[in-house]
Write an enzyme that holds these catalytic residues in place. Structure first.
Site, short mmCIF file in Angstrom:
data_model
loop_
_atom_site.label_atom_id
_atom_site.label_comp_id
_atom_site.label_asym_id
_atom_site.label_seq_id
_atom_site.Cartn_x
_atom_site.Cartn_y
_atom_site.Cartn_z
N GLU A 115 0.85 -1.22 0.00
CA GLU A 115 0.00 0.00 0.00
C GLU A 115 0.88 1.26 0.00
O GLU A 115 0.54 2.27 0.60
CB GLU A 115 -0.95 0.03 1.21
CG GLU A 115 -1.81 -1.21 1.37
CD GLU A 115 -3.11 -1.21 0.58
OE1 GLU A 115 -3.51 -0.16 0.07
OE2 GLU A 115 -3.72 -2.30 0.45
C1 LIG Z 1 3.29 -9.84 0.10
C2 LIG Z 1 3.06 -8.73 -0.89
C3 LIG Z 1 1.78 -8.51 -1.39
C4 LIG Z 1 1.57 -7.52 -2.35
N1 LIG Z 1 0.32 -7.38 -2.92
C5 LIG Z 1 0.18 -6.57 -3.99
C6 LIG Z 1 -1.04 -6.56 -4.73
O1 LIG Z 1 -2.01 -7.25 -4.40
N2 LIG Z 1 -1.11 -5.80 -5.85
C7 LIG Z 1 -0.07 -5.02 -6.27
O2 LIG Z 1 -0.22 -4.36 -7.28
N3 LIG Z 1 1.10 -4.98 -5.57
C8 LIG Z 1 1.24 -5.74 -4.45
N4 LIG Z 1 2.43 -5.74 -3.76
C9 LIG Z 1 3.52 -4.90 -4.21
C10 LIG Z 1 3.84 -3.76 -3.26
O3 LIG Z 1 2.86 -2.79 -3.31
C11 LIG Z 1 5.24 -3.25 -3.63
O4 LIG Z 1 6.17 -4.24 -3.23
C12 LIG Z 1 5.57 -1.92 -3.01
O5 LIG Z 1 4.78 -0.90 -3.57
C13 LIG Z 1 7.03 -1.55 -3.18
O6 LIG Z 1 7.46 -1.71 -4.49
P1 LIG Z 1 8.79 -2.57 -4.81
O7 LIG Z 1 8.66 -3.86 -4.11
O8 LIG Z 1 9.01 -2.57 -6.26
O9 LIG Z 1 9.93 -1.76 -4.09
P2 LIG Z 1 10.75 -0.55 -4.70
O10 LIG Z 1 9.83 0.46 -5.27
O11 LIG Z 1 11.83 -1.06 -5.55
O12 LIG Z 1 11.38 0.06 -3.38
C14 LIG Z 1 12.57 -0.45 -2.76
C15 LIG Z 1 12.99 0.52 -1.67
O13 LIG Z 1 13.27 1.80 -2.24
C16 LIG Z 1 12.46 2.81 -1.65
N5 LIG Z 1 12.07 3.77 -2.69
C17 LIG Z 1 11.49 3.53 -3.88
N6 LIG Z 1 11.25 4.68 -4.52
C18 LIG Z 1 11.70 5.66 -3.73
C19 LIG Z 1 11.72 7.08 -3.83
N7 LIG Z 1 11.22 7.75 -4.86
N8 LIG Z 1 12.25 7.76 -2.81
C20 LIG Z 1 12.73 7.14 -1.72
N9 LIG Z 1 12.73 5.82 -1.56
C21 LIG Z 1 12.21 5.09 -2.55
C22 LIG Z 1 11.26 2.07 -1.07
O14 LIG Z 1 10.66 2.79 -0.01
C23 LIG Z 1 11.88 0.77 -0.62
O15 LIG Z 1 12.45 0.93 0.64
C24 LIG Z 1 2.65 -6.69 -2.76
C25 LIG Z 1 3.93 -6.90 -2.22
C26 LIG Z 1 4.14 -7.90 -1.31
C27 LIG Z 1 5.53 -8.13 -0.80
#
Ligand SMILES: Cc1cc2nc3c(=O)[nH]c(=O)nc-3n(C[C@H](O)[C@H](O)[C@H](O)COP(=O)(O)OP(=O)(O)OC[C@H]3O[C@@H](n4cnc5c(N)ncnc54)[C@H](O)[C@@H]3O)c2cc1C
Length: 601
Positions: A409
């Site tokens: 979220e």
């Molecule tokens: C168990 C689970 C269930 C999920 N369910 C769903 C679902 O039902 N539907 C769906 O669509 N998604 C889902 N997700 C995805 C989830 O919303 C994303 O994992 C989340 O939004 C973070 O994206 P990412 O994993 O690509 O991390 P990244 O975006 O790669 O982030 C990695 C790190 O970098 C930081 N970061 C990224 N961008 C910035 C910035 N601009 N400035 C500062 N810091 C930054 C983040 O805070 C984090 O600490 C789920 C994930 C998990 C693990």
């Protein structure tokens, strides 16, 4: 004019610049009889059907999750937020928060399945769907005949959600879109009948939302279940779309509106996620209290040790504060929805705008409550000692399950930056007057402080003055930062994060004090002794955090006289006249928990 229209309620973010009388906040003690009945029936269901199977939920039993979701559907719990005309219960926002809160406490697997289905899996259709789309899909989702999932994230598009590569190509006869792409981390993927899918049409700047029925014959396939740290029985898979044929009438809202849909669905998701952390915290706290009363070391129950009392008191306090702030914001949203409806907005429009208005509070709550359950379960493990590390006790899974709430979220980093960013935007638009109060604080800094001895004889007089001063700290730091950096402020992330922490602590501390003050007025001070102690303890901790974060911020962008003046201001704005005895406060809170042998607030 209707009474709803006459009612003056704070706009989102205005808590920072306006004083809120305690009578204006909604508290869990204000639940109606109907809401209490709803809460009790949800609790009864969870205690009977979910809690006893806690161990089974750790064994990656996805079928169990699906079965429970079916039962929740049969009982109407999946349709609490859905209007009655689409076979839901059409309940108000507070009631929907309440259900989410109490359904989610036993295991993160159900919390996630429930949240993904009722929130991001269903809401985009109830909020943005056409009448035909709603009639076709929402009754099935509200009753649990079908389950929904939300496909936004991709391998290359997480926090940067609008950068997805999934494509939607219009067929030559213009009757269908062919969707192709790879979605990742999709909750409920293993048993969903319907997906909300975001894809890009041609080279559009923004993505577009679609309703896609699950049909293996239509180019939809899945990855294996992800191997996860927690929420072991929540289905999480990749979903692949290979020229999946979707009728044009299944587009959600308009072309290019997907990013807006995705973000608005997340606003609701965030405050509901905060609620979803609350009962988990109550259960963890209660489990720790019971264990501390039973476990004997050095010939005495460990509950008698100050070190353990410290933990129990802090665990209960953050639970109480989380409840106070979550239901305060939920009622603001409910009232704003009612005002919008009285103004002639449709239910969907009113709900969208109502929640959007409090997007700042939604982000604040998501961050605060997800971190509170994490800390609470961590301390829960510590109270259990070695047994806390064992999978045979409930603390271990609670801790692992809590971890995801800080990631999905919108990560807590993104939500922290959003909270401050949205507030600054609201100020620019004139929706919240930050400039006036920020200038007043700047004037106060150069003026001579008053040396009058204030009268603190009334309950919370000093605490309320402290809250007002903490708001000045935010205005001082954020106001100068905006002046210095203008739109480039967003590049100064560590400063934004510090400002967000100040904002979060203010909202949470104020919410607890107002709840307690309201309850003291109706039940009497002697009935709220521990609640008073929790409010004071939380504020003391908040003042500490705010002092540290503000210093960090001030040092990062000021020097010389300006820096000296702001540091003096900070000292003045974080100074207690009468320091609270936090050791006594913690003992008071813990003693009550120990005596009642449960979370009793
Ligand atoms: C168990 C689970 C269930 C999920 N369910 C769903 C679902 O039902 N539907 C769906 O669509 N998604 C889902 N997700 C995805 C989830 O919303 C994303 O994992 C989340 O939004 C973070 O994206 P990412 O994993 O690509 O991390 P990244 O975006 O790669 O982030 C990695 C790190 O970098 C930081 N970061 C990224 N961008 C910035 C910035 N601009 N400035 C500062 N810091 C930054 C983040 O805070 C984090 O600490 C789920 C994930 C998990 C693990």
């Amino acid at each position: 004019m209707s009474t709803e229209k006459n009612k003056e309620i704070l706009r989102g973010g205005q808590f920072l610049v306006k004083e809120t009388p305690c009578e204006a906040v909604f508290t869990p003690e204000d639940f109606t009889e109907e809401q209490k009945m709803m809460r009790d029936s949800v609790k009864e269901f969870v205690d009977r059907e979910i809690w006893p199977k806690k161990e089974e939920f750790e064994k990656k039993n996805y079928q169990l999750t699906e079965d429970i979701m079916k039962k929740l559907g049969e009982l109407g719990f999946l349709g609490v937020a859905v209007p009655e005309e689409y076979d839901g219960l059409g309940m108000g926002f507070v009631s929907t928060m309440l259900v989410c809160d109490y359904i989610s406490g036993a295991t993160g697997s159900i919390a996630t399945a429930f949240g993904a289905h009722t929130g991001i899996g269903t809401m985009p259709i109830t909020l943005y769907g056409t009448e035909e789309q709603k009639k076709k899909y929402v009754p099935k989702l509200a009753t649990g005949e079908w389950f929904g999932a939300y496909c936004l994230t991709e391998p290359g598009a997480g926090s940067d959600a609008n950068s997805g590569k999934t494509k939607a190509v219009l067929t030559e006869d213009e009757k269908h879109y062919l969707i192709s792409g790879q979605k990742m981390w999709i909750s409920n993927a293993g048993f969903a009948n319907l997906f909300i899918v975001f894809a890009r049409i041609e080279d559009d700047k923004n993505i577009t939302g679609f309703i896609v029925e699950n049909d293996p014959e239509n180019g939809i396939s899945f990855g294996e279940e992800e191997k996860k740290l927690g929420i072991h029985s929540s289905s999480t898979r990749q979903v692949f779309f290979n020229e999946t044929k979707v009728p044009v009438e299944n587009m959600l809202s308009e072309r290019g509106n997907g990013f807006k849909i995705a973000m608005n669905a997340l606003n609701v998701g965030r405050i509901k996620l905060a609620a979803a952390c609350l009962d988990a915290q109550r259960r963890v706290t209660e489990g720790a209290v019971k264990y501390a009363n039973e476990r004997v070391q050095f010939d005495t129950p460990i509950a008698n040790f100050g070190a353990i009392k410290y933990k129990l008191a802090e665990m209960a306090t953050s639970t109480y504060v989380g409840e106070s702030a979550s239901y305060r914001a939920a009622k603001n949203i409910e009232d704003r929805i009612a005002i919008r409806q009285a103004d002639g907005n449709s239910h969907a429009e009113a709900e969208l705008k109502g929640v959007e208005e409090y997007a700042i509070e939604c982000s604040i709550l998501k961050v605060a409550c997800s971190e509170d359950i994490q800390n609470c379960s961590d301390e829960g493990i510590q109270v259990f000692g070695g047994m806390g590390f064992s999978a045979d006790t409930p603390m271990e899974s609670a801790w692992r399950d809590a971890r995801i709430s800080r990631i999905y979220e919108g990560t807590n980093e993104i939500n922290r930056m959003l909270a401050v960013g949205m507030l600054v935007k609201k100020a620019m638009k004139g929706h919240v007057d930050l400039l006036g109060p920020a200038m007043a604080v700047a004037d106060e800094l150069t003026g001579i402080p008053s040396f009058d001895k204030p009268d603190y004889s009334e309950l919370f007089a000093e605490e309320k003055e402290m809250i007002a001063k903490l708001k000045k700290v935010f205005l001082m730091v954020a106001g100068s930062a905006v002046q210095k950096f203008g739109p480039q402020l967003e590049e100064h992330q560590q400063l934004l994060l510090a400002a967000a922490d100040i904002l979060i602590e203010i909202y949470m501390a104020e919410s607890a004090i107002l709840r307690t003050e309201k309850n003291v007025k109706r039940y009497g001070e002697e009935k709220q002794t521990e609640q008073i102690a929790m409010s004071k303890l939380y504020l003391y901790n908040a003042v500490d955090i705010i002092g540290q974060k503000a210093k960090e911020g001030i040092f990062s962008f000021t020097e010389g006289d300006e820096q000296r003046m702001m540091l003096m201001g900070l000292k003045r704005f974080t100074k207690y006249q009468n320091m609270p005895n936090v050791v006594a406060l913690r003992n008071e809170i813990a003693d009550k928990l120990i005596e009642e042998n449960k979370y009793c607030f």
